[in-house]
Design a protein around this motif. Structure first.
Motif, PDB file in Angstrom:
ATOM      1  N   LYS A 126       0.838  -1.196   0.000  1.00 58.77           N
ATOM      2  CA  LYS A 126       0.000   0.000   0.000  1.00 58.77           C
ATOM      3  C   LYS A 126       0.878   1.253   0.000  1.00 58.77           C
ATOM      4  O   LYS A 126       0.611   2.204  -0.733  1.00 58.77           O
ATOM      5  N   ILE A 127       1.938   1.248   0.805  1.00 58.98           N
ATOM      6  CA  ILE A 127       2.864   2.382   0.847  1.00 58.98           C
ATOM      7  C   ILE A 127       3.479   2.602  -0.529  1.00 58.98           C
ATOM      8  O   ILE A 127       3.529   3.728  -1.028  1.00 58.98           O
ATOM      9  N   SER A 128       3.914   1.536  -1.143  1.00 57.37           N
ATOM     10  CA  SER A 128       4.524   1.622  -2.475  1.00 57.37           C
ATOM     11  C   SER A 128       3.534   2.141  -3.510  1.00 57.37           C
ATOM     12  O   SER A 128       3.856   3.041  -4.300  1.00 57.37           O
ATOM     13  N   ASN A 129       2.335   1.608  -3.505  1.00 58.30           N
ATOM     14  CA  ASN A 129       1.320   2.025  -4.478  1.00 58.30           C
ATOM     15  C   ASN A 129       0.919   3.481  -4.291  1.00 58.30           C
ATOM     16  O   ASN A 129       0.766   4.215  -5.264  1.00 58.30           O
ATOM     17  N   ARG A 130       0.730   3.898  -3.044  1.00 53.93           N
ATOM     18  CA  ARG A 130       0.361   5.298  -2.778  1.00 53.93           C
ATOM     19  C   ARG A 130       1.476   6.231  -3.236  1.00 53.93           C
ATOM     20  O   ARG A 130       1.214   7.278  -3.824  1.00 53.93           O
ATOM     21  N   GLY A 131       2.720   5.852  -2.962  1.00 53.37           N
ATOM     22  CA  GLY A 131       3.848   6.676  -3.390  1.00 53.37           C
ATOM     23  C   GLY A 131       3.932   6.790  -4.898  1.00 53.37           C
ATOM     24  O   GLY A 131       4.144   7.880  -5.442  1.00 53.37           O
TER      25      GLY A 131
END
Length: 114
Positions: free
Chosen positions: A59-64
């Motif tokens: 999720k962190i990667s996708n949001r970034g």
């Protein structure tokens, strides 16, 4: 036709990169900040299962990625909004680092206890 932000009372147009999120850049950054705070709280307790932690990291990667794509797409942003985007990216990086530290603490406790 341009879509307006789905946040209550917001009339700002949604950039193409955030069309799936239905939020303007400001509300998307605020949403990410809240998500990161929730993830940090949950992982700080040390009771998060590995699958959930992997989900958080994705999720962190996708949001970034979404935020960077939107910020570099040529969508016009004020200096304050650009600073907000950078601050949110830093929050994502810090959240990931906090999660890594929590994982190391958990594995160290398991080695010493068990």
């Amino acid at each position: 036709m341009a879509e307006n932000c789905s946040a209550k009372g917001c009339k700002i147009n949604v950039p193409v990169g955030l069309a799936a999120e239905h939020m303007c850049v400001l509300h998307f950054t605020l949403f990410i900040e809240n998500e990161c705070a929730e993830m940090r709280r949950e992982t700080a307790l040390g009771q998060t299962v590995q699958e959930r932690q992997v989900g958080f990291m994705q999720k962190i990667s996708n949001r970034g990625e979404t935020l960077v794509r939107t910020a570099t797409s040529g969508f016009p942003m004020s200096d304050e909004l650009k600073a907000r985007v950078l601050s949110t990216l830093l929050t994502l990086m810090n959240t990931r680092e906090n999660m890594d530290r929590a994982l190391m603490r958990q594995s160290a406790l398991k080695r010493f206890v068990g």
